[in-house]
Design an enzyme around this catalytic site. Structure first.
Site, PDB file in Angstrom:
ATOM      1  N   ALA A  69     -64.831  21.850   5.550  1.00 11.11           N
ATOM      2  CA  ALA A  69     -64.945  20.967   4.398  1.00 11.11           C
ATOM      3  C   ALA A  69     -63.539  20.806   3.820  1.00 11.11           C
ATOM      4  O   ALA A  69     -62.643  21.608   4.088  1.00 11.11           O
ATOM      5  CB  ALA A  69     -65.901  21.568   3.375  1.00 11.11           C
ATOM      6  N   GLY A 112     -67.066  24.434   7.691  1.00 10.37           N
ATOM      7  CA  GLY A 112     -67.982  23.304   7.807  1.00 10.37           C
ATOM      8  C   GLY A 112     -67.893  22.609   9.159  1.00 10.37           C
ATOM      9  O   GLY A 112     -68.859  21.972   9.584  1.00 10.37           O
ATOM     10  N   GLU A 115     -70.130  24.552  11.262  1.00  9.30           N
ATOM     11  CA  GLU A 115     -71.502  24.289  10.812  1.00  9.30           C
ATOM     12  C   GLU A 115     -71.981  22.906  11.257  1.00  9.30           C
ATOM     13  O   GLU A 115     -73.134  22.736  11.661  1.00  9.30           O
ATOM     14  CB  GLU A 115     -71.578  24.416   9.294  1.00  9.30           C
ATOM     15  CG  GLU A 115     -71.337  25.855   8.845  1.00  9.30           C
ATOM     16  CD  GLU A 115     -71.228  25.985   7.339  1.00  9.30           C
ATOM     17  OE1 GLU A 115     -70.399  25.261   6.730  1.00  9.30           O
ATOM     18  OE2 GLU A 115     -71.965  26.792   6.758  1.00  9.30           O
ATOM     19  N   GLU A 135     -64.712  31.065   5.496  1.00 10.28           N
ATOM     20  CA  GLU A 135     -64.948  30.875   4.058  1.00 10.28           C
ATOM     21  C   GLU A 135     -64.601  32.109   3.236  1.00 10.28           C
ATOM     22  O   GLU A 135     -64.127  31.998   2.104  1.00 10.28           O
ATOM     23  CB  GLU A 135     -66.411  30.484   3.819  1.00 10.28           C
ATOM     24  CG  GLU A 135     -66.746  29.038   4.200  1.00 10.28           C
ATOM     25  CD  GLU A 135     -67.144  28.865   5.645  1.00 10.28           C
ATOM     26  OE1 GLU A 135     -66.942  29.789   6.462  1.00 10.28           O
ATOM     27  OE2 GLU A 135     -67.670  27.782   5.966  1.00 10.28           O
TER      28      GLU A 135
END
Ligand code: CO8
Length: 262
Positions: A69, A112, A115, A135
């Site tokens: 992200a 992300g 993911e 993260e």
């Protein structure tokens, strides 16, 4: 970025049956900003509705599938705002795409990015791929499947290792652990390999392909007895299709089937 370049490029395989979506923020290593994800969702919906598309490939660049992200977009956000607006909630829309999606991963698939990759149906990577959930190094935890899907794929011990230490694993390890379907060598083109897989899927009847995807995904959510029941019902219902008559008839007559997608 103020650039007008699309954040997601859309092209087709040589025989037109596979839509290839390429994440296109190379300077930010394909960091998944909200505008990028909105464009990805829009392209996915378009491909899902387009009858000429029978499978979808999502890829990034050689250096990065996606480095996560967008940290710069997230860094000053406050709880009330992200909660009220359901920040990044639209990431789950991929689950509603009915056509199979093949991921082609080279380089970084971090946070992300890892993911997003795990939310696709089938993953092809190369030995240069790097998967991690970093993260924890940013003071947060994964928020889009990096504790849930990852644990299902590689088991608790390895998932804890990745989530709590931020450990990076390469493509071969990802293959050995069951995070990806296939890891190709450096000399092979991972996008071409993914498109080949997409074209293979595209060569089969769409109703059966969609049912296969639905049934496998159901196994992630349903208890075994309900999952088996759903599988059996889908299996039985395919006897109402022309493609079942065609597929089995062609086998008996020793000829190639021609799918009608109905
Ligand atoms: N966000 C924003 N910008 C990024 C990101 C990112 N995730 N990753 C890289 N970039 C940018 C860099 O800031 C840099 O920009 P600039 O040139 O303007 O300085 C550019 O991309 C190139 O990166 P580097 O110079 O750092 O390139 P290196 O080759 O030196 O390093 C790395 C590559 C190792 C990938 C490094 O960039 C890195 O560590 N990136 C961050 C990886 C990371 O921590 N990802 C996890 C982010 S958190 C997350 O994904 C949570 C998801 C939650 C989803 C919830 C949904 C509901």
């Amino acid at each position: 970025s103020t650039s007008t370049e699309p954040l997601v490029l859309s092209s087709r395989s040589p025989n037109n049956s596979v839509a290839i979506l390429t994440l296109n923020r190379p300077k930010a290593l394909n960091a998944l900003s909200s505008p990028l994800f909105d464009q990805l969702n829009a392209e996915l919906e378009k491909a899902d509705e387009d009858d000429s598309v029978r499978a979808i490939v999502i890829t990034g660049s050689e250096k990065a599938f996606a480095a996560g992200a967008d940290i710069k977009e997230m860094k000053d956000k406050e709880f009330a705002e992200v909660y009220k607006r359901n920040f990044l909630g639209t990431w789950t829309k991929i689950k509603d795409i009915r056509k199979p999606i093949v991921g082609a991963v080279s380089g970084f698939a971090l946070g992300g990015g890892c993911e997003l990759a795990m939310s696709l149906d089938l993953l092809i990577c190369n030995s240069r791929a790097v998967f991690a959930q970093p993260e924890i190094t940013l003071g947060i935890i994964p928020g889009a499947g990096g504790t849930q899907r990852l644990t299902g794929l590689i088991g608790k011990a390895r998932a804890m290792d990745m989530v709590l230490t931020g450990r990076k694993i390469d493509g071969k390890t990802a293959e050995a652990w069951g995070l990806v379907s296939r890891c190709v060598g450096d000399e092979e083109n991972v996008v071409e390999e993914a498109v080949k897989v997409g074209e293979t899927i595209a060569s089969f009847g769409r109703v059966a392909v969609q049912a296969g995807k639905e049934a496998v995904n159901a196994s992630l959510e349903l208890p075994l007895d309900q999952g088996l029941r759903l599988e059996r019902r889908l299996f039985q219902s395919l006897f109402a299709t022309q493609d079942q008559k065609e597929g089995m008839g062609a086998f008996a007559e020793k000829r190639k089937p021609t799918w009608g997608d109905k």
